[in-house]
Design an enzyme around this catalytic site. Structure first.
Site, PDB file in Angstrom:
ATOM      1  N   ARG A   9     -27.566 -51.113  -5.961  1.00  9.64           N
ATOM      2  CA  ARG A   9     -27.147 -49.720  -5.760  1.00  9.64           C
ATOM      3  C   ARG A   9     -28.149 -48.959  -4.881  1.00  9.64           C
ATOM      4  O   ARG A   9     -27.880 -48.632  -3.736  1.00  9.64           O
ATOM      5  CB  ARG A   9     -26.989 -49.034  -7.133  1.00  9.64           C
ATOM      6  CG  ARG A   9     -26.258 -47.703  -7.092  1.00  9.64           C
ATOM      7  CD  ARG A   9     -27.069 -46.533  -6.594  1.00  9.64           C
ATOM      8  NE  ARG A   9     -28.288 -46.278  -7.359  1.00  9.64           N
ATOM      9  CZ  ARG A   9     -29.226 -45.423  -6.984  1.00  9.64           C
ATOM     10  NH1 ARG A   9     -29.114 -44.750  -5.847  1.00  9.64           N
ATOM     11  NH2 ARG A   9     -30.322 -45.260  -7.707  1.00  9.64           N
ATOM     12  N   ASP A  10     -29.347 -48.709  -5.398  1.00  9.92           N
ATOM     13  CA  ASP A  10     -30.310 -47.897  -4.642  1.00  9.92           C
ATOM     14  C   ASP A  10     -30.667 -48.604  -3.337  1.00  9.92           C
ATOM     15  O   ASP A  10     -30.827 -47.982  -2.292  1.00  9.92           O
ATOM     16  CB  ASP A  10     -31.573 -47.670  -5.490  1.00  9.92           C
ATOM     17  CG  ASP A  10     -32.351 -46.435  -5.063  1.00  9.92           C
ATOM     18  OD1 ASP A  10     -32.222 -46.021  -3.910  1.00  9.92           O
ATOM     19  OD2 ASP A  10     -33.108 -45.893  -5.887  1.00  9.92           O
ATOM     20  N   HIS A  23     -39.244 -44.663 -11.870  1.00 10.27           N
ATOM     21  CA  HIS A  23     -38.418 -45.097 -10.729  1.00 10.27           C
ATOM     22  C   HIS A  23     -39.183 -44.690  -9.465  1.00 10.27           C
ATOM     23  O   HIS A  23     -39.117 -43.544  -9.030  1.00 10.27           O
ATOM     24  CB  HIS A  23     -37.058 -44.384 -10.847  1.00 10.27           C
ATOM     25  CG  HIS A  23     -36.102 -44.610  -9.709  1.00 10.27           C
ATOM     26  ND1 HIS A  23     -34.899 -45.285  -9.877  1.00 10.27           N
ATOM     27  CD2 HIS A  23     -36.119 -44.224  -8.406  1.00 10.27           C
ATOM     28  CE1 HIS A  23     -34.244 -45.295  -8.724  1.00 10.27           C
ATOM     29  NE2 HIS A  23     -34.962 -44.662  -7.812  1.00 10.27           N
ATOM     30  N   HIS A  54     -40.271 -45.109  -5.556  1.00  6.66           N
ATOM     31  CA  HIS A  54     -40.100 -45.632  -4.197  1.00  6.66           C
ATOM     32  C   HIS A  54     -41.498 -45.861  -3.622  1.00  6.66           C
ATOM     33  O   HIS A  54     -42.475 -45.253  -4.051  1.00  6.66           O
ATOM     34  CB  HIS A  54     -39.261 -44.659  -3.369  1.00  6.66           C
ATOM     35  CG  HIS A  54     -37.808 -44.707  -3.741  1.00  6.66           C
ATOM     36  ND1 HIS A  54     -36.880 -45.425  -3.033  1.00  6.66           N
ATOM     37  CD2 HIS A  54     -37.136 -44.160  -4.796  1.00  6.66           C
ATOM     38  CE1 HIS A  54     -35.689 -45.301  -3.616  1.00  6.66           C
ATOM     39  NE2 HIS A  54     -35.807 -44.540  -4.687  1.00  6.66           N
ATOM     40  N   CYS A  96     -32.931 -43.516  -0.102  1.00  3.64           N
ATOM     41  CA  CYS A  96     -31.826 -42.601  -0.374  1.00  3.64           C
ATOM     42  C   CYS A  96     -31.357 -42.013   0.948  1.00  3.64           C
ATOM     43  O   CYS A  96     -32.163 -41.543   1.743  1.00  3.64           O
ATOM     44  CB  CYS A  96     -32.271 -41.487  -1.321  1.00  3.64           C
ATOM     45  SG  CYS A  96     -31.012 -40.227  -1.558  1.00  3.64           S
ATOM     46  N   ASN A 135     -37.308 -48.879  -3.345  1.00  4.75           N
ATOM     47  CA  ASN A 135     -38.065 -48.886  -4.604  1.00  4.75           C
ATOM     48  C   ASN A 135     -39.119 -49.971  -4.512  1.00  4.75           C
ATOM     49  O   ASN A 135     -38.997 -50.903  -3.727  1.00  4.75           O
ATOM     50  CB  ASN A 135     -37.136 -49.248  -5.771  1.00  4.75           C
ATOM     51  CG  ASN A 135     -36.109 -48.184  -6.020  1.00  4.75           C
ATOM     52  OD1 ASN A 135     -35.107 -48.114  -5.340  1.00  4.75           O
ATOM     53  ND2 ASN A 135     -36.370 -47.341  -6.994  1.00  4.75           N
TER      54      ASN A 135
HETATM   55  P1  HMG Z   1     -18.625 -32.357  -2.948  1.00 11.33           P
HETATM   56  O1  HMG Z   1     -18.138 -32.417  -1.553  1.00 11.33           O
HETATM   57  O2  HMG Z   1     -19.378 -31.143  -3.374  1.00 11.33           O
HETATM   58  O3  HMG Z   1     -17.454 -32.653  -3.984  1.00 11.33           O
HETATM   59  O4  HMG Z   1     -19.524 -33.634  -3.201  1.00 11.33           O
HETATM   60  P2  HMG Z   1     -16.076 -31.985  -4.238  1.00 11.33           P
HETATM   61  O5  HMG Z   1     -15.835 -32.068  -5.703  1.00 11.33           O
HETATM   62  O6  HMG Z   1     -15.977 -30.648  -3.556  1.00 11.33           O
HETATM   63  O7  HMG Z   1     -15.047 -32.985  -3.516  1.00 11.33           O
HETATM   64  C1  HMG Z   1     -15.009 -33.144  -2.105  1.00 11.33           C
HETATM   65  C2  HMG Z   1     -14.315 -34.455  -1.775  1.00 11.33           C
HETATM   66  O8  HMG Z   1     -15.017 -35.571  -2.310  1.00 11.33           O
HETATM   67  C3  HMG Z   1     -12.920 -34.554  -2.333  1.00 11.33           C
HETATM   68  O9  HMG Z   1     -12.169 -35.386  -1.463  1.00 11.33           O
HETATM   69  C4  HMG Z   1     -13.130 -35.300  -3.617  1.00 11.33           C
HETATM   70  O10 HMG Z   1     -11.978 -35.962  -4.054  1.00 11.33           O
HETATM   71  C5  HMG Z   1     -14.194 -36.295  -3.222  1.00 11.33           C
HETATM   72  P3  HMG Z   1     -11.212 -34.796  -0.304  1.00 11.33           P
HETATM   73  O11 HMG Z   1     -10.264 -33.909  -1.033  1.00 11.33           O
HETATM   74  O12 HMG Z   1     -12.121 -34.043   0.633  1.00 11.33           O
HETATM   75  O13 HMG Z   1     -10.632 -36.031   0.296  1.00 11.33           O
HETATM   76  N1  HMG Z   1     -15.030 -36.722  -4.366  1.00 11.33           N
HETATM   77  C6  HMG Z   1     -15.215 -38.001  -4.738  1.00 11.33           C
HETATM   78  N2  HMG Z   1     -14.750 -39.161  -4.238  1.00 11.33           N
HETATM   79  C7  HMG Z   1     -15.124 -40.282  -4.864  1.00 11.33           C
HETATM   80  N3  HMG Z   1     -15.956 -40.297  -5.954  1.00 11.33           N
HETATM   81  C8  HMG Z   1     -16.431 -39.167  -6.462  1.00 11.33           C
HETATM   82  C9  HMG Z   1     -16.052 -37.950  -5.841  1.00 11.33           C
HETATM   83  N4  HMG Z   1     -16.344 -36.668  -6.113  1.00 11.33           N
HETATM   84  C10 HMG Z   1     -15.715 -35.925  -5.203  1.00 11.33           C
HETATM   85  N5  HMG Z   1     -17.234 -39.203  -7.523  1.00 11.33           N
HETATM   86  C11 HMG Z   1     -20.541 -35.319  -4.569  1.00 11.33           C
HETATM   87  C12 HMG Z   1     -20.175 -33.858  -4.438  1.00 11.33           C
HETATM   88  C13 HMG Z   1     -21.491 -35.485  -5.710  1.00 11.33           C
HETATM   89  C14 HMG Z   1     -19.258 -36.122  -4.800  1.00 11.33           C
HETATM   90  C15 HMG Z   1     -21.156 -35.776  -3.225  1.00 11.33           C
HETATM   91  O14 HMG Z   1     -22.205 -34.909  -2.922  1.00 11.33           O
HETATM   92  C16 HMG Z   1     -21.674 -37.185  -3.281  1.00 11.33           C
HETATM   93  O15 HMG Z   1     -20.919 -38.142  -3.404  1.00 11.33           O
HETATM   94  N6  HMG Z   1     -23.008 -37.372  -3.167  1.00 11.33           N
HETATM   95  C17 HMG Z   1     -23.544 -38.704  -3.215  1.00 11.33           C
HETATM   96  C18 HMG Z   1     -24.975 -38.632  -3.280  1.00 11.33           C
HETATM   97  C19 HMG Z   1     -25.546 -40.018  -3.485  1.00 11.33           C
HETATM   98  O16 HMG Z   1     -24.878 -40.973  -3.824  1.00 11.33           O
HETATM   99  N7  HMG Z   1     -26.868 -40.099  -3.249  1.00 11.33           N
HETATM  100  C20 HMG Z   1     -27.572 -41.303  -3.453  1.00 11.33           C
HETATM  101  C21 HMG Z   1     -27.716 -41.653  -4.908  1.00 11.33           C
HETATM  102  S1  HMG Z   1     -28.946 -40.694  -5.744  1.00 11.33           S
HETATM  103  C22 HMG Z   1     -30.416 -41.505  -5.419  1.00 11.33           C
HETATM  104  O17 HMG Z   1     -30.456 -42.430  -4.647  1.00 11.33           O
HETATM  105  C23 HMG Z   1     -31.610 -41.073  -6.180  1.00 11.33           C
HETATM  106  C24 HMG Z   1     -32.005 -42.037  -7.326  1.00 11.33           C
HETATM  107  O18 HMG Z   1     -32.220 -43.349  -6.837  1.00 11.33           O
HETATM  108  C25 HMG Z   1     -33.295 -41.544  -7.992  1.00 11.33           C
HETATM  109  C26 HMG Z   1     -34.370 -41.244  -6.937  1.00 11.33           C
HETATM  110  O19 HMG Z   1     -34.878 -42.144  -6.290  1.00 11.33           O
HETATM  111  O20 HMG Z   1     -34.626 -40.049  -6.788  1.00 11.33           O
HETATM  112  C27 HMG Z   1     -30.913 -42.107  -8.399  1.00 11.33           C
HETATM  113 MG    MG Z   2     -33.992 -44.034  -5.932  1.00 11.16          MG
END
Ligand code: HMG
Ligand code: MG
Length: 306
Positions: free
Chosen positions: A15-16, A211, A213, A244, A253
């Site tokens: 995933r990450d 966690h 990086h 990310c 990581n």
């Molecule tokens: P948004 O645009 O604010 O969401 O995104 P919305 O509710 O307004 O919806 C907009 C559109 O997205 C709609 O589709 C929804 O259906 C769709 P449209 O009508 O435009 O076709 N949608 C989705 N589709 C699939 N799955 C969903 C979903 N939700 C809405 N769950 C949202 C908000 C959170 C969805 C968006 O910002 C997003 O997907 N962000 C992803 C961020 C991400 O994955 N980042 C990386 C992971 S975090 C990380 O790596 C950190 C970590 O490792 C720890 C660390 O190291 O810090 C965990």
């Molecule tokens: Mg991470």
């Protein structure tokens, strides 16, 4: 010093790690990585995320990957779910394909929260609350990831108080475990210890993980500093994959191989077969056309070749 006698590693590479790849990675390669990790003895694997495919196209095959893995008894499979839409997608499959654990992910920094999940910290908690309730109702364990607990790419240094506030918000909505993330790898041991300390005001030591990086090469040191506080659960990434997409320049990581090598040398049990783990890292690195980003992997492979 209260070093743990055993450590649980969650490999977050599928995933990450793979969320940040520029080139498309076929689902069967991701599935192949999960299989190799479980064969190497990993007992928890973060498989994918149910996020918007517009935001993170690399995870668009989430359902295909969850469907394709052959589960091994005793292994827990987790996925990221930022909202109800993601949670519903994660449980749209038959029950045997549900994740054992879901991860809601928030940030200690307002700016990062906006960039990563398009809402404020307070709004993110409002979105997570029904996800946490629905997951717990279905017997799915809930972990919370706390991003930017020492530094933020947009706000700079983050105070431990901000971490404590987020941990409390997570606790209040029923998140069972939290991960203290150094998203951009800027942390150094004492700063990371302060972030953990702030978290421990709200969660017990058994419900906190690290966690880290490795952008600045500090992740192994930060892991040791956390071990010294008794933290015994870590997210690491096979072959040091990842980063990310919303934290520009941040690398993967800490490599699972490097952490396992260190822990073995310290006499701390992980249940992981380092040789098989190295082969898993070689497998995914070959698929990506590069060398594993792990010093221990390189050293052991050099020795093998000799
Ligand atoms: P948004 O645009 O604010 O969401 O995104 P919305 O509710 O307004 O919806 C907009 C559109 O997205 C709609 O589709 C929804 O259906 C769709 P449209 O009508 O435009 O076709 N949608 C989705 N589709 C699939 N799955 C969903 C979903 N939700 C809405 N769950 C949202 C908000 C959170 C969805 C968006 O910002 C997003 O997907 N962000 C992803 C961020 C991400 O994955 N980042 C990386 C992971 S975090 C990380 O790596 C950190 C970590 O490792 C720890 C660390 O190291 O810090 C965990
Ligand atoms: Mg991470």
């Amino acid at each position: 010093m209260k070093l743990p006698t055993h450590v649980k590693i969650v490999d977050v590479g599928p995933r990450d790690g793979l969320q940040n790849e520029k080139q498309p990675v076929p689902a069967d390669v991701k599935i192949g990585l999960v299989h190799r990790l479980q064969d190497a003895g990993l007992r928890e694997i973060e498989v994918t995320s149910f996020v918007s495919p517009k935001w993170v196209p690399q995870m668009a095959d989430n359902a295909e990957v969850m469907h394709g893995i052959t589960r091994k008894a005793g292994v827990r499979y987790s996925v990221l779910t930022p909202n109800m839409k993601g949670f519903e997608a994660a449980i749209a499959a038959p029950r045997e394909e549900w994740p054992d654990e879901i991860v809601v992910f928030g940030a200690a920094s307002e700016a990062f929260s906006q960039k990563n999940i398009n809402c404020s910290i307070a709004e993110s908690i409002e979105r997570f609350a029904p996800v946490v309730a629905a997951a717990r109702d279905k017997g799915i364990y809930v972990r919370g990831a706390m991003s930017c607990t020492v530094g933020c790419p947009y706000e700079g240094e983050i105070a431990p108080e901000a971490v404590g506030r987020l941990a409390k918000l997570m606790k209040d909505i029923g998140v069972q475990h939290v991960g203290v993330a150094d998203t951009i790898g800027v942390g150094t041991p004492v700063k990371v210890q302060r972030a953990i300390e702030a978290t421990l005001a709200h969660y017990g030591i058994d419900d906190v993980s690290g966690h880290y990086h490795d952008t600045y090469g500090q992740a192994l040191g930060n892991t040791l500093a956390s071990l010294e506080m008794g933290v015994w659960q870590y997210d690491t990434s096979s072959a040091g994959l990842g980063g990310c997409p919303y934290a520009k320049g941040a690398t993967g990581n800490v490599a699972t191989e490097d952490v396992v090598y260190m822990l073995q040398g310290m006499g701390i049990e992980t249940g992981i077969d380092l040789d098989k783990l190295i082969d898993a890292g070689v497998y995914i690195s070959q698929a990506l056309g590069r060398e594993p980003n792990s010093r221990a992997s390189k050293a052991i492979r050099t020795k093998r070749a000799g």
